[in-house]
Scaffold this motif. Sequence first.
Motif, PDB file in Angstrom:
ATOM      1  N   ILE A  60       0.868  -1.354  -0.119  1.00 26.91           N
ATOM      2  CA  ILE A  60       0.167  -0.108  -0.037  1.00 26.91           C
ATOM      3  C   ILE A  60       0.889   1.193  -0.002  1.00 26.91           C
ATOM      4  O   ILE A  60       0.300   2.234  -0.299  1.00 26.91           O
ATOM      5  N   GLU A  63       4.242   3.291  -5.175  1.00 25.17           N
ATOM      6  CA  GLU A  63       3.458   4.139  -6.031  1.00 25.17           C
ATOM      7  C   GLU A  63       3.150   3.113  -7.354  1.00 25.17           C
ATOM      8  O   GLU A  63       3.832   2.733  -7.938  1.00 25.17           O
ATOM      9  N   ALA A  87      -7.132   2.565   3.484  1.00 24.27           N
ATOM     10  CA  ALA A  87      -5.867   2.819   2.340  1.00 24.27           C
ATOM     11  C   ALA A  87      -6.652   2.785   1.155  1.00 24.27           C
ATOM     12  O   ALA A  87      -6.292   3.365  -0.047  1.00 24.27           O
ATOM     13  N   LEU A  88      -7.594   1.768   0.854  1.00 22.72           N
ATOM     14  CA  LEU A  88      -8.259   1.763  -0.473  1.00 22.72           C
ATOM     15  C   LEU A  88      -8.980   2.776  -1.008  1.00 22.72           C
ATOM     16  O   LEU A  88      -9.089   3.068  -1.970  1.00 22.72           O
ATOM     17  N   TYR A  91      -6.738   5.254  -2.036  1.00 22.93           N
ATOM     18  CA  TYR A  91      -5.791   5.060  -3.059  1.00 22.93           C
ATOM     19  C   TYR A  91      -6.314   5.592  -4.492  1.00 22.93           C
ATOM     20  O   TYR A  91      -7.679   5.606  -4.632  1.00 22.93           O
ATOM     21  N   LYS A  92      -5.519   6.266  -5.181  1.00 25.88           N
ATOM     22  CA  LYS A  92      -5.793   7.163  -6.217  1.00 25.88           C
ATOM     23  C   LYS A  92      -5.959   6.182  -7.739  1.00 25.88           C
ATOM     24  O   LYS A  92      -6.449   6.664  -8.687  1.00 25.88           O
ATOM     25  N   VAL A  95      -8.361  -0.740  -8.757  1.00 26.78           N
ATOM     26  CA  VAL A  95      -8.215  -1.850  -8.031  1.00 26.78           C
ATOM     27  C   VAL A  95      -9.228  -2.772  -8.485  1.00 26.78           C
ATOM     28  O   VAL A  95     -10.278  -2.686  -8.676  1.00 26.78           O
TER      29      VAL A  95
END
Length: 123
Positions: A60, A63, A87-88, A91-92, A95
Amino acid sequence: MKTENNRTCLEEVWDEFPHFTQYEVRAALARCGLTTKHIESKVKVLSGGERAKVRLCKLINRETNLLVLDEPTNHLDVDAKNELKRALKEYKGSVLLISHEPDFYEGVVTGVWNGENWTTKMF
């Protein structure tokens, strides 16, 4: 060269992210549910779930713009699952998440594909 199992959690993550300060490495490991005792322990003495938290920490903090996660909550306790979910959400990238836990992925995903629709069934 040391193998992963002969290294401490701190060494494992710090080698992956040498630009992090020691504080940042410790904070990243703590966010994944590891205590100071775990962080300073060798990976080889950790349980399977604790080793998964070290791998999760490395994952996580990398990059990337695509994560492929197959049952990422296996062996994680409630706190670690909550941190992964947080964190997800931040996330940018994209997934692809495979999970059998709707309680985990609800509120995180934008779409669900039910694999049962593509499974061959034997009668």
